[in-house]
Design a protein around this motif. Structure first.
Motif, PDB file in Angstrom:
ATOM      1  N   SER A  29       7.350  -3.086   3.932  1.00 29.46           N
ATOM      2  CA  SER A  29       8.438  -2.878   2.979  1.00 29.46           C
ATOM      3  C   SER A  29       8.460  -1.502   2.331  1.00 29.46           C
ATOM      4  CB  SER A  29       8.363  -3.931   1.863  1.00 29.46           C
ATOM      5  OG  SER A  29       7.119  -3.847   1.178  1.00 29.46           O
ATOM      6  N   ALA A  30       7.496  -0.644   2.611  1.00 30.82           N
ATOM      7  CA  ALA A  30       7.465   0.656   1.935  1.00 30.82           C
ATOM      8  C   ALA A  30       6.775   1.702   2.802  1.00 30.82           C
ATOM      9  CB  ALA A  30       6.752   0.555   0.589  1.00 30.82           C
ATOM     10  N   LEU A  31       7.277   2.938   2.682  1.00 32.28           N
ATOM     11  CA  LEU A  31       6.650   4.105   3.302  1.00 32.28           C
ATOM     12  C   LEU A  31       5.991   4.930   2.209  1.00 32.28           C
ATOM     13  CD1 LEU A  31       6.064   6.356   5.378  1.00 32.28           C
ATOM     14  CD2 LEU A  31       8.433   7.122   5.061  1.00 32.28           C
ATOM     15  N   THR A  32       4.736   5.286   2.423  1.00 32.15           N
ATOM     16  CA  THR A  32       3.970   6.099   1.491  1.00 32.15           C
ATOM     17  C   THR A  32       3.479   7.343   2.210  1.00 32.15           C
ATOM     18  OG1 THR A  32       3.234   4.134   0.282  1.00 32.15           O
ATOM     19  CG2 THR A  32       1.937   6.134  -0.010  1.00 32.15           C
ATOM     20  N   VAL A  33       3.492   8.462   1.517  1.00 35.13           N
ATOM     21  CA  VAL A  33       2.861   9.676   2.037  1.00 35.13           C
ATOM     22  C   VAL A  33       1.738  10.061   1.091  1.00 35.13           C
ATOM     23  CG1 VAL A  33       3.127  12.157   2.431  1.00 35.13           C
ATOM     24  CG2 VAL A  33       4.801  10.558   3.362  1.00 35.13           C
ATOM     25  N   GLY A  34       0.536  10.187   1.643  1.00 36.92           N
ATOM     26  CA  GLY A  34      -0.608  10.653   0.884  1.00 36.92           C
ATOM     27  C   GLY A  34      -0.856  12.120   1.154  1.00 36.92           C
ATOM     28  N   GLY A  43       4.834  16.638  -1.823  1.00 36.10           N
ATOM     29  CA  GLY A  43       4.666  15.201  -1.666  1.00 36.10           C
ATOM     30  C   GLY A  43       4.584  14.425  -2.958  1.00 36.10           C
ATOM     31  N   LEU A  44       4.774  15.079  -4.103  1.00 36.00           N
ATOM     32  CA  LEU A  44       4.735  14.374  -5.385  1.00 36.00           C
ATOM     33  C   LEU A  44       5.978  13.524  -5.599  1.00 36.00           C
ATOM     34  CD1 LEU A  44       3.326  17.199  -7.695  1.00 36.00           C
ATOM     35  CD2 LEU A  44       2.105  15.205  -6.832  1.00 36.00           C
ATOM     36  N   SER A  45       7.145  14.071  -5.287  1.00 32.53           N
ATOM     37  CA  SER A  45       8.405  13.338  -5.429  1.00 32.53           C
ATOM     38  C   SER A  45       9.232  13.535  -4.173  1.00 32.53           C
ATOM     39  CB  SER A  45       9.181  13.822  -6.664  1.00 32.53           C
ATOM     40  OG  SER A  45       9.507  15.196  -6.557  1.00 32.53           O
ATOM     41  N   TRP A  86      -7.587  11.714  -1.922  1.00 36.83           N
ATOM     42  CA  TRP A  86      -6.191  11.509  -1.539  1.00 36.83           C
ATOM     43  C   TRP A  86      -5.374  10.955  -2.695  1.00 36.83           C
ATOM     44  CZ3 TRP A  86      -4.096  12.927   3.098  1.00 36.83           C
ATOM     45  CH2 TRP A  86      -5.013  13.382   4.054  1.00 36.83           C
ATOM     46  N   HIS A  87      -4.106  11.357  -2.738  1.00 35.74           N
ATOM     47  CA  HIS A  87      -3.139  10.902  -3.732  1.00 35.74           C
ATOM     48  C   HIS A  87      -1.906  10.406  -2.979  1.00 35.74           C
ATOM     49  CE1 HIS A  87      -5.596  13.089  -6.691  1.00 35.74           C
ATOM     50  NE2 HIS A  87      -5.639  14.035  -5.765  1.00 35.74           N
ATOM     51  N   ASN A  88      -1.429   9.210  -3.316  1.00 36.89           N
ATOM     52  CA  ASN A  88      -0.343   8.574  -2.571  1.00 36.89           C
ATOM     53  C   ASN A  88       0.903   8.419  -3.432  1.00 36.89           C
ATOM     54  OD1 ASN A  88      -1.555   7.607   0.144  1.00 36.89           O
ATOM     55  ND2 ASN A  88      -3.096   7.016  -1.360  1.00 36.89           N
ATOM     56  N   ASN A  89       2.060   8.673  -2.816  1.00 37.84           N
ATOM     57  CA  ASN A  89       3.338   8.505  -3.489  1.00 37.84           C
ATOM     58  C   ASN A  89       4.322   7.798  -2.557  1.00 37.84           C
ATOM     59  OD1 ASN A  89       3.090  10.091  -6.129  1.00 37.84           O
ATOM     60  ND2 ASN A  89       2.340  11.553  -4.616  1.00 37.84           N
ATOM     61  N   THR A  90       5.130   6.910  -3.121  1.00 43.57           N
ATOM     62  CA  THR A  90       6.099   6.150  -2.346  1.00 43.57           C
ATOM     63  C   THR A  90       7.282   7.037  -1.967  1.00 43.57           C
ATOM     64  OG1 THR A  90       5.495   4.096  -3.450  1.00 43.57           O
ATOM     65  CG2 THR A  90       7.633   4.152  -2.348  1.00 43.57           C
ATOM     66  N   VAL A  91       7.621   7.037  -0.683  1.00 40.34           N
ATOM     67  CA  VAL A  91       8.803   7.750  -0.188  1.00 40.34           C
ATOM     68  C   VAL A  91      10.023   6.846  -0.242  1.00 40.34           C
ATOM     69  CG1 VAL A  91       9.835   8.951   1.779  1.00 40.34           C
ATOM     70  CG2 VAL A  91       7.380   9.182   1.313  1.00 40.34           C
ATOM     71  N   ASP A  92       9.858   5.607   0.250  1.00 47.03           N
ATOM     72  CA  ASP A  92      10.988   4.670   0.289  1.00 47.03           C
ATOM     73  C   ASP A  92      10.478   3.234   0.252  1.00 47.03           C
ATOM     74  OD1 ASP A  92      13.932   3.992   0.985  1.00 47.03           O
ATOM     75  OD2 ASP A  92      12.772   2.900   2.486  1.00 47.03           O
ATOM     76  N   ASN A  93      11.156   2.399  -0.545  1.00 52.73           N
ATOM     77  CA  ASN A  93      10.891   0.960  -0.541  1.00 52.73           C
ATOM     78  C   ASN A  93      12.194   0.165  -0.561  1.00 52.73           C
ATOM     79  OD1 ASN A  93      11.745   1.393  -3.149  1.00 52.73           O
ATOM     80  ND2 ASN A  93       9.818   0.794  -4.121  1.00 52.73           N
ATOM     81  N   THR A  94      13.245   0.784  -0.006  1.00 52.36           N
ATOM     82  CA  THR A  94      14.561   0.138   0.031  1.00 52.36           C
ATOM     83  C   THR A  94      14.953  -0.360   1.408  1.00 52.36           C
ATOM     84  OG1 THR A  94      15.784   2.194   0.457  1.00 52.36           O
ATOM     85  CG2 THR A  94      15.311   1.647  -1.850  1.00 52.36           C
ATOM     86  N   THR A  95      14.163  -0.026   2.437  1.00 50.68           N
ATOM     87  CA  THR A  95      14.444  -0.469   3.804  1.00 50.68           C
ATOM     88  C   THR A  95      13.189  -1.103   4.389  1.00 50.68           C
ATOM     89  OG1 THR A  95      13.774   1.625   4.838  1.00 50.68           O
ATOM     90  CG2 THR A  95      16.078   1.450   4.115  1.00 50.68           C
TER      91      THR A  95
END
Length: 206
Positions: free
Chosen positions: A109-114, A168-170, A123-132
């Motif tokens: 349900s979500a793509l993350t880029v660390g 990759g922060l936002s 490593w630090h992870n941020n969500t790219v998309d959780n709408t598809t």
């Protein structure tokens, strides 16, 4: 001479090999991963000596790791934990200007880029998309020459692209890049980033 590293794609202990004669001969390291059973490994180079290897381990996946080699990919003594929850690795890329390392990984349900700013150790992870929907293999990340980070993925029907201008922060809002007037199933997207905001997208359509 140039060094040619490679890693195995077996869902078992990862082996690595190195050639310094353009593939004529290879030196084998039979077990380079920290886990005994591994999956979906990718490698990416940063300069002539440093190679990063991404994989999840063990199978079934319980952790996502990046290991670093400083000897052209023969051994990988430095290990960083990207994510302990066993998400599916998509790809790994390196910004050759500042040596920042990026990893795309996804759940259903979500793509993350660390990202790592210390050569893969933390490593630090941020969500790219959780709408598809995600996890249709493989959610891709690439870095342009100007430092723009791109993420590309399929939800089974459409291909979407998002980008980050701050390492990759936002992330931007997603943009659909395919025309689904004729093809309603689009899978396995891939991406190569160029200079000053240019990228080239490709996909297999079924």
């Amino acid at each position: 001479a140039s060094a040619w590293p490679l890693s195995s794609s077996a869902a078992a202990e990862i082996s690595s090999a190195l050639s310094t004669d353009r593939g004529g001969h290879f030196t084998l390291s039979p077990a380079v991963a920290i886990g005994p059973s591994d999956d979906r490994q990718w490698i990416e180079a940063d300069g002539p000596n440093t190679i990063y290897m991404l994989y999840r381990a063990p199978v079934p996946a319980t952790g996502l790791f990046v290991q670093r080699s400083d000897d052209h990919g023969l051994t990988y003594p430095v290990t960083g934990l990207v994510n302990p929850s066993g998400t599916t690795p998509g790809y790994i890329d390196v910004d050759h200007a500042n040596h920042r390392v990026y990893v795309a990984h996804s759940s259903s349900s979500a793509l993350t880029v660390g990202y790592s700013a210390d050569q893969g150790q933390t490593w630090h992870n941020n969500t790219v998309d959780n709408t598809t929907n995600h996890g249709t293999l493989f959610d891709c990340v690439k870095v342009g020459d100007d430092g723009t980070v791109y993420a590309l993925w399929s939800d089974g029907m459409n291909i979407y692209l998002a980008h980050s201008l701050d390492g990759g922060l936002s992330w931007s809002e997603k943009v659909r890049v395919n025309d689904n007037h004729l093809y309603r199933t689009n899978l396995f997207p891939w991406l190569e980033a160029g200079s000053a905001g240019r990228d080239t997208r490709g996909m297999i359509r079924q």
